[in-house]
Design an enzyme around this catalytic site. Sequence first.
Site, mmCIF file in Angstrom:
data_model
loop_
_atom_site.group_PDB
_atom_site.id
_atom_site.type_symbol
_atom_site.label_atom_id
_atom_site.label_comp_id
_atom_site.label_asym_id
_atom_site.label_seq_id
_atom_site.Cartn_x
_atom_site.Cartn_y
_atom_site.Cartn_z
ATOM 1 N N ILE A 146 30.092 -61.259 44.215
ATOM 2 C CA ILE A 146 28.649 -61.474 44.359
ATOM 3 C C ILE A 146 27.970 -60.116 44.486
ATOM 4 O O ILE A 146 28.242 -59.388 45.447
ATOM 5 C CB ILE A 146 28.376 -62.305 45.632
ATOM 6 C CG1 ILE A 146 29.122 -63.623 45.516
ATOM 7 C CG2 ILE A 146 26.892 -62.449 45.909
ATOM 8 C CD1 ILE A 146 28.308 -64.842 45.525
ATOM 9 N N ASP A 147 27.127 -59.774 43.549
ATOM 10 C CA ASP A 147 26.439 -58.488 43.640
ATOM 11 C C ASP A 147 25.054 -58.678 44.271
ATOM 12 O O ASP A 147 24.709 -59.777 44.699
ATOM 13 C CB ASP A 147 26.368 -57.798 42.267
ATOM 14 C CG ASP A 147 25.508 -58.563 41.270
ATOM 15 O OD1 ASP A 147 24.749 -59.464 41.687
ATOM 16 O OD2 ASP A 147 25.591 -58.259 40.073
ATOM 17 N N SER A 148 24.278 -57.596 44.295
ATOM 18 C CA SER A 148 23.023 -57.685 45.043
ATOM 19 C C SER A 148 22.036 -58.663 44.402
ATOM 20 O O SER A 148 21.301 -59.353 45.097
ATOM 21 C CB SER A 148 22.405 -56.302 45.187
ATOM 22 O OG SER A 148 22.190 -55.742 43.914
ATOM 23 N N THR A 180 22.976 -62.079 45.382
ATOM 24 C CA THR A 180 22.601 -62.364 46.768
ATOM 25 C C THR A 180 21.178 -62.923 46.836
ATOM 26 O O THR A 180 20.913 -63.863 47.570
ATOM 27 C CB THR A 180 22.685 -61.078 47.633
ATOM 28 O OG1 THR A 180 23.896 -60.425 47.326
ATOM 29 C CG2 THR A 180 22.645 -61.410 49.098
#
Lengths: 74, 315
Positions: free
Chosen positions: A32-34, A37
Amino acid sequence: MLFETIAKIIAERTGCDVSSVKPESTFAELGIDSLDTVELLMSLEDEIGMEIELDQKVTTVDDLVKFVESKKQD
Amino acid sequence: MIKSEICELLSIEYPIFQGGMAWISDGSLAAAVSNAGGLGIIAAGNAPQDYVREQIKVARELTNKPIGVNIMLLSPFADEVAKVVADEKVEVVTTGAGNPSKYMELWKSAGIKVIPVVASAAMAKLMERLGACAVIAEGGESGGHIGEMATMPLVPQVCDAVKLPVVAAGGIADGRGVAAAFMLGACAVQMGTRFLSADECSIHPNYKEKVLSAKDRCTVVTGRRLGHPVRSLRTQFSNDYQKVEYDSSVSDAELEALAGGALRLAVQEGDLKKGCFLAGQAASMVNKRQKASEIIKEVADEAEIILKRASIWVK
Ligand SMILES: Cc1cc2nc3c(=O)[nH]c(=O)nc-3n(C[C@H](O)[C@H](O)[C@H](O)COP(=O)(O)O)c2cc1C
């Protein structure tokens, strides 16, 4: 409860099995990257019916659970 | 004449932004674009506050039209530069490479119009909620730090996600691109690569030459491993980098060090071996040296003709 909701959203997003999402899993491990998120929080808001403004860094799923719980109390 | 709500919102003549380009778009380029009726944007890049203050001053001396400053959120100086733009009351702030939430209040209270660059629909929604006045939907065709989505699917999805005006960026370098962006629902465009050939753009002659001679498949993306993918022209640097990027014996720190300073080497020294020449996929559409004002006029005129003719498809 909150943990299960978050785990379900993560599993839907990443295509992983919901049982592989643990409180101690880091978002990085889960892939899960930014940007993910941000999407995760939006889905979570829809589920729990409140706005969440993430103003601190969360590394693990448990960090996020604790953060949201603290906001719910305010 | 191409007009949209962005023109009234920002008091500009053409709905065309010159995107902030680290080390490149200084006060002179931004002023030239703003004087031509577009929105010129100074890039703060990784520079400290003194540089940014100085460039704002340079631009203010050259133009009394609105200007913008782009803040690269990964910069170690982001906090201090965020304050400078509020002090100087620049008309527009654009942000790149991250989430500007923590500065929104400061900028809004200074009366600044905040227009974040977004690479996803969810990010656009979040920015709308925080009080952005428009968003720039930038596809991965563009030069510099990029997201994974391409402009064609990103722009309409961002338009559906928010009520704000949407500025399209990434891969737009002529009037056809502008017309297409409007068709996708955008009401303005931001171009970076096209302005690299502008007379007022003071990059090293080698950089300009590389852009002018680029072909369609001349760009590559490096840096995915570190989570910050960047599109640049294929050069000795990008080849060397690609060789080690997926070599697990090379540490992240070593990889980071390899890229450090490479953009400055390209911009200031024209170093064809160690420089990183950022440019988008549209680099091969940039074929002439022109004044910034000629670029804006030409692109807007082309778009106007195309948009007027668009009804020929409806039978
Ligand atoms: C050389 C170069 C440097 C850039 N630097 C930045 C930057 O510092 N901050 C930012 O938000 N965008 C940066 N960008 C992106 C541009 O502002 C713009 O959105 C992009 O160039 C649009 O796509 P195009 O290159 O296809 O025109 C850069 C682009 C280029 C080509």
